[in-house]
Enzyme design. Structure first.
Site, PDB file in Angstrom:
ATOM      1  N   ASP A  50     -14.238  20.564 -11.590  1.00 47.74           N
ATOM      2  CA  ASP A  50     -13.361  19.672 -10.830  1.00 47.74           C
ATOM      3  C   ASP A  50     -12.647  18.703 -11.762  1.00 47.74           C
ATOM      4  O   ASP A  50     -11.477  18.389 -11.587  1.00 47.74           O
ATOM      5  CB  ASP A  50     -14.172  18.871  -9.811  1.00 47.74           C
ATOM      6  N   ALA A  51     -13.391  18.224 -12.765  1.00 50.92           N
ATOM      7  CA  ALA A  51     -12.797  17.237 -13.677  1.00 50.92           C
ATOM      8  C   ALA A  51     -11.633  17.858 -14.448  1.00 50.92           C
ATOM      9  O   ALA A  51     -10.591  17.226 -14.638  1.00 50.92           O
ATOM     10  CB  ALA A  51     -13.852  16.717 -14.636  1.00 50.92           C
ATOM     11  N   GLU A  52     -11.808  19.111 -14.853  1.00 52.81           N
ATOM     12  CA  GLU A  52     -10.723  19.788 -15.580  1.00 52.81           C
ATOM     13  C   GLU A  52      -9.510  19.999 -14.674  1.00 52.81           C
ATOM     14  O   GLU A  52      -8.371  19.821 -15.082  1.00 52.81           O
ATOM     15  CB  GLU A  52     -11.212  21.142 -16.122  1.00 52.81           C
ATOM     16  N   TYR A  53      -9.819  20.363 -13.427  1.00 49.72           N
ATOM     17  CA  TYR A  53      -8.744  20.569 -12.456  1.00 49.72           C
ATOM     18  C   TYR A  53      -7.979  19.256 -12.242  1.00 49.72           C
ATOM     19  O   TYR A  53      -6.759  19.207 -12.270  1.00 49.72           O
ATOM     20  CB  TYR A  53      -9.351  21.060 -11.138  1.00 49.72           C
ATOM     21  N   ASP A  54      -8.762  18.164 -12.086  1.00 52.64           N
ATOM     22  CA  ASP A  54      -8.134  16.858 -11.875  1.00 52.64           C
ATOM     23  C   ASP A  54      -7.271  16.476 -13.065  1.00 52.64           C
ATOM     24  O   ASP A  54      -6.210  15.881 -12.910  1.00 52.64           O
ATOM     25  CB  ASP A  54      -9.196  15.784 -11.648  1.00 52.64           C
ATOM     26  N   SER A  68     -22.057  -8.416   1.925  1.00 54.33           N
ATOM     27  CA  SER A  68     -21.362  -9.192   0.897  1.00 54.33           C
ATOM     28  C   SER A  68     -22.377 -10.105   0.217  1.00 54.33           C
ATOM     29  O   SER A  68     -23.554 -10.103   0.569  1.00 54.33           O
ATOM     30  CB  SER A  68     -20.223  -9.975   1.511  1.00 54.33           C
ATOM     31  N   GLU A 107     -18.555   0.126  -7.557  1.00 51.12           N
ATOM     32  CA  GLU A 107     -17.223  -0.467  -7.541  1.00 51.12           C
ATOM     33  C   GLU A 107     -16.192   0.457  -8.181  1.00 51.12           C
ATOM     34  O   GLU A 107     -16.391   0.947  -9.300  1.00 51.12           O
ATOM     35  CB  GLU A 107     -17.295  -1.786  -8.341  1.00 51.12           C
ATOM     36  N   LYS A 123     -29.856 -10.367  -9.088  1.00 52.77           N
ATOM     37  CA  LYS A 123     -30.619  -9.693  -8.027  1.00 52.77           C
ATOM     38  C   LYS A 123     -32.100  -9.730  -8.373  1.00 52.77           C
ATOM     39  O   LYS A 123     -32.466  -9.484  -9.535  1.00 52.77           O
ATOM     40  CB  LYS A 123     -30.180  -8.221  -7.898  1.00 52.77           C
ATOM     41  N   CYS A 166      23.451 -21.063  -6.613  1.00 56.32           N
ATOM     42  CA  CYS A 166      22.501 -19.976  -6.819  1.00 56.32           C
ATOM     43  C   CYS A 166      22.716 -19.325  -8.189  1.00 56.32           C
ATOM     44  O   CYS A 166      23.868 -19.150  -8.611  1.00 56.32           O
ATOM     45  CB  CYS A 166      22.695 -18.939  -5.720  1.00 56.32           C
ATOM     46  N   CYS A 193      22.578 -16.419  -8.782  1.00 59.85           N
ATOM     47  CA  CYS A 193      23.150 -15.082  -8.614  1.00 59.85           C
ATOM     48  C   CYS A 193      24.596 -15.115  -9.083  1.00 59.85           C
ATOM     49  O   CYS A 193      25.204 -16.176  -9.169  1.00 59.85           O
ATOM     50  CB  CYS A 193      23.047 -14.611  -7.164  1.00 59.85           C
ATOM     51  N   CYS A 224      19.831 -19.834  -1.003  1.00 60.35           N
ATOM     52  CA  CYS A 224      21.156 -19.426  -1.456  1.00 60.35           C
ATOM     53  C   CYS A 224      21.945 -19.066  -0.201  1.00 60.35           C
ATOM     54  O   CYS A 224      21.444 -18.351   0.668  1.00 60.35           O
ATOM     55  CB  CYS A 224      21.035 -18.205  -2.357  1.00 60.35           C
TER      56      CYS A 224
END
Ligand code: IVH
Length: 706
Positions: free
Chosen positions: A45-49, A94, A187, A303, A421, A423, A445
């Protein structure tokens, strides 16, 4: 993979890129067939990705070379319109926050108290960086990934499995001997370097750049098209778990070690300590290293290491009692204020921006900070050349907190807020007044549609549903055509209508574009043609004049009847003609704010030119002037209950056409109530006040005879 010496994408020339895209399309199609149809993939899968990512990167660099059969348009699994919801079997919680060393000492003391541990009884606590990304839950059954879900509201997340599979750090199969059910949490993030590279690519392609790695990672993971996710370099740190059928370890540290053995990347800065002071030492060491880390972190998470103790500690509301996030303080630095520039927002709002001598604040180079408005500059008392204190906290735009008085140079210059302005039009900057005549801090403006900074938003409004409502031409397409350099540019409303005629090859050009084919290109041109004829009120509304909403536009259209009369009135008002102003002022619901705004708009020559060019392309339908000689003229009518032969909008329009006013509620002043089935309190009130009540059929009989 067959070819290991691939030319880096940045080094490919046009010709090589085209050849490479052809090769990748064929190769990926072959792997797709093996995977989906034959169930017999020949690469990992990694190669395909990696193949898909390379294809995507080349397409981003050479958008014109994107092939009709581009693999980035195809996703292996069907893509749902919306993500399916997944209920977390164990909620994703959380963390409570600590903002200083004292809060951390309190946390540890609380834990000890709760567990009735003596002050000198051993208590091990882990410390690890708090990654600034987004959390993801991965469910493995018998070692195979079955789904990936975002945190969502903590109870229910979104199924982003197809996207998660494109992330190299997320294995499809766990190594070793995983439990039958193993939910791994962690994460998803983007490194600072990958973020900078992505933004460079975006900028080079003239596309919008992203704000920060965190939001970009979140946006990238929540793409409906997984090939877009595949093109973004996302990474994953595993640090927690959800449902686990058999716990492989009895400590936090041990579990993270197991996650690593399963094939995950875990954070190397995680460690376990036996005293608060050592935890804090580690926190400060990580804080020092923060700028050099490859990814953004916004604190350190502590923790309790022993999982049995974690279980005893349990939760308070949405956070565990056994963990806390020690956040880094907002970072500050001193630097020189080199200049103050003026920025013009999409709605013309003017914001002063501080240009700073580049300074590193929390690992990020800060060169600009917002000064909000003229009042803020006064409040701070800063002058150009001052040494200022800059603060950066998380996602927010850096701010200036103040300046160092002793360091003010002799030649420090006070900033003068400009009156025109920046511009190219140099239109006046005006301060708005609200309905009760107070001056707002916002300055704008006055160039509106003509101001190059505001044009795109105005165009989006112009094509919106209640304005020109051109099918197939919405916000996305405006973005697409706005800066087009291949002859399909739309920068003014008139250019929408000249899209087809300004160049006879327009259709051919369009149908060869991304996302367009013969049919969709023709449909777009047809839809534009269809709207070349437009009711006056829609046109007025579409111009996007401040304070001129739909109902004001309708009032104006009805009052002036046709474009010429309306424009003439507006131009006369703009020229200071009092009689014209009074005439407009007499219209219902139209007051100074609308009239001033119209005057400003039509006073601006660029707006006038833009409008002229547009009107030349259109056939404008006259508004029906309300009839003044009907039995309904001047009457107030209320429609209530469900109407079967007309919509409420249509009923209202009919009433207005016959010179009546449609009101929302029944009062003594109501002349007539048209009640459909299910009419309730309004009908009762009408009977109370003795107002005439008729049904829908009777209404039609009456108006047909008018
Ligand atoms: S532990 C029960 N560890 O912070 C608590 N969270 O405010 C599970 N986060 O939603 C979370 N790095 O997205 C934990 N090393 C880390 C973390 C971390 C970042 C995020 C996570 C969570 C949020 C909580």
């Amino acid at each position: 993979m067959a070819d290991t010496k691939l030319t880096p994408v940045e080094k490919l020339n046009q010709e090589e890129a085209a050849a490479e895209l052809a090769r990748l399309a064929a190769e990926i199609a072959e792997h797709d067939a093996r995977y989906h149809r034959e169930d017999a993939p020949t690469i990992s899968d990694a190669e395909y990705d990696a193949l898909k990512r390379r294809n995507f990167a080349i397409e981003e660099r050479f958008p014109d070379l994107k092939r009709a059969d581009s693999p980035s348009e195809k996703v292996g699994a069907a893509v749902s319109e919306k993500f399916e919801k997944i209920r977390h079997r164990i909620p994703m919680l959380s963390l409570d926050n600590a903002f200083n060393d004292e809060d951390v000492r309190d946390f540890v003391a609380r834990v000890r108290r709760f567990l009735k541990l003596a002050e000198d009884a051993p208590l091990r606590i882990t410390a690890e960086p708090k990654i600034d990304g987004l959390s993801l839950s991965l469910r493995y059954e018998d070692g195979d990934l079955v789904y990936a879900a975002t945190r969502g509201d903590g109870t229910t997340g979104e199924n982003v499995t197809a996207n998660a599979r494109t992330i190299d750090d997320i294995p499809n199969n766990l190594k070793g001997n995983p439990p039958a059910v193993m939910e791994v949490r962690g994460e998803v993030y983007m490194t600072k370097e990958d973020f900078a590279e992505l933004n460079d690519r975006q900028a080079a392609a003239g596309k919008q750049t992203y704000v920060n790695p965190r939001n970009t990672a979140a946006g990238s993971l929540r793409q409906l098209d997984a090939s877009v996710t595949a093109g973004r370099a996302l990474k994953f740190f595993a640090y927690a778990w959800g449902e686990v059928s058999e716990m492989p370890s009895d400590t936090q540290m041990g579990m993270v070690g197991v996650l690593k053995d399963f094939g995950f990347v875990t954070n190397p800065l995680m460690a376990v300590f036996d005293s608060v002071e050592k935890l804090l030492e580690h926190y400060h060491a990580i804080e020092m290293e923060r700028g050099e880390l490859a990814y953004d972190i916004d604190g350190v998470v502590y923790k309790v290491d022993d999982l049995k103790l974690q279980e005893r500690l349990g939760f308070v509301s949405r956070s565990p009692r056994w963990a806390i996030a020690h956040k880094f303080p907002a970072e500050k630095a001193m630097t020189t204020l080199n200049a103050i520039d003026i920025q013009v927002g999409r709605t013309g709002a003017i914001t002063p921006v501080a240009r700073l001598e580049p300074v590193t604040v929390g690992g990020v180079v800060v060169e600009n900070a917002t000064l909000h408005n003229a009042e803020e500059i006064d409040r701070l008392g800063v002058m150009i050349g001052d040494t200022v204190i800059v603060q950066r906290a998380g996602d927010v735009i850096p701010q200036i907190l103040g300046f160092v008085e002793e360091k003010r140079p002799q030649d420090a210059k006070a900033f003068e807020f400009p009156t025109v302005c920046p511009c190219s039009l140099e239109t006046p900057i005006l301060r708005e007044t609200n309905a009760i005549g107070e001056e707002s801090v916002v300055r704008r403006c006055s160039g509106e549609f003509a101001c190059p900074f505001q044009r795109k938003e105005h165009l989006k409004h112009f094509v919106s549903r209640r304005a020109f409502d051109i099918e197939g031409l919405g916000d996305k397409q405006i973005e697409y055509f706005f800066d087009d350099e291949g002859g399909l540019e739309i920068k003014t409303p008139a250019q929408i209508f000249t899209l087809k005629t300004r160049d006879e090859t327009a259709l051919t050009k369009l149908k060869n574009r991304d996302g367009y084919g013969e049919t969709s290109a023709r449909n777009l041109f047809d839809a534009i043609e269809e709207r070349r004829t437009i009711p006056l009120e829609r046109l007025i509304y579409a111009l996007g004049i401040r304070h001129v909403g739909e109902s004001t536009a309708r009032t104006l259209a009805r009052a002036y009847g046709n474009w010429t009369s309306f424009e003439e009135a507006a131009l006369r008002i703009a020229g200071g003609d009092e009689a014209a102003r009074e005439e407009m002022d007499a219209l219902e619901d139209i007051g100074d704010a609308v009239i001033d705004s119209l005057a400003r708009y039509f006073n601006e020559p660029h707006n006038r030119d833009m409008v002229e060019a547009l009107v030349a392309e259109l056939t404008i339908e006259e508004a029906e002037k309300p009839q003044t000689d009907t039995a309904l003229a001047g009457k107030t009518i209320v429609f209530t209950g469900s109407l079967e032969r007309m919509s409420r909008d249509e009923a209202k329009a009919m009433a207005e056409r016959f010179g009546a006013k449609a009101a929302g509620s029944v009062s003594k002043k109501t002349d007539l109530v048209v009640a459909g089935p299910g009419a309730g309190s309004k009908l009762v009130k009408a009977q109370e006040f003795g107002v005439e009540v008729i049904d829908e059929d009777e209404w039609f009989r009456r108006v047909e005879n008018m």
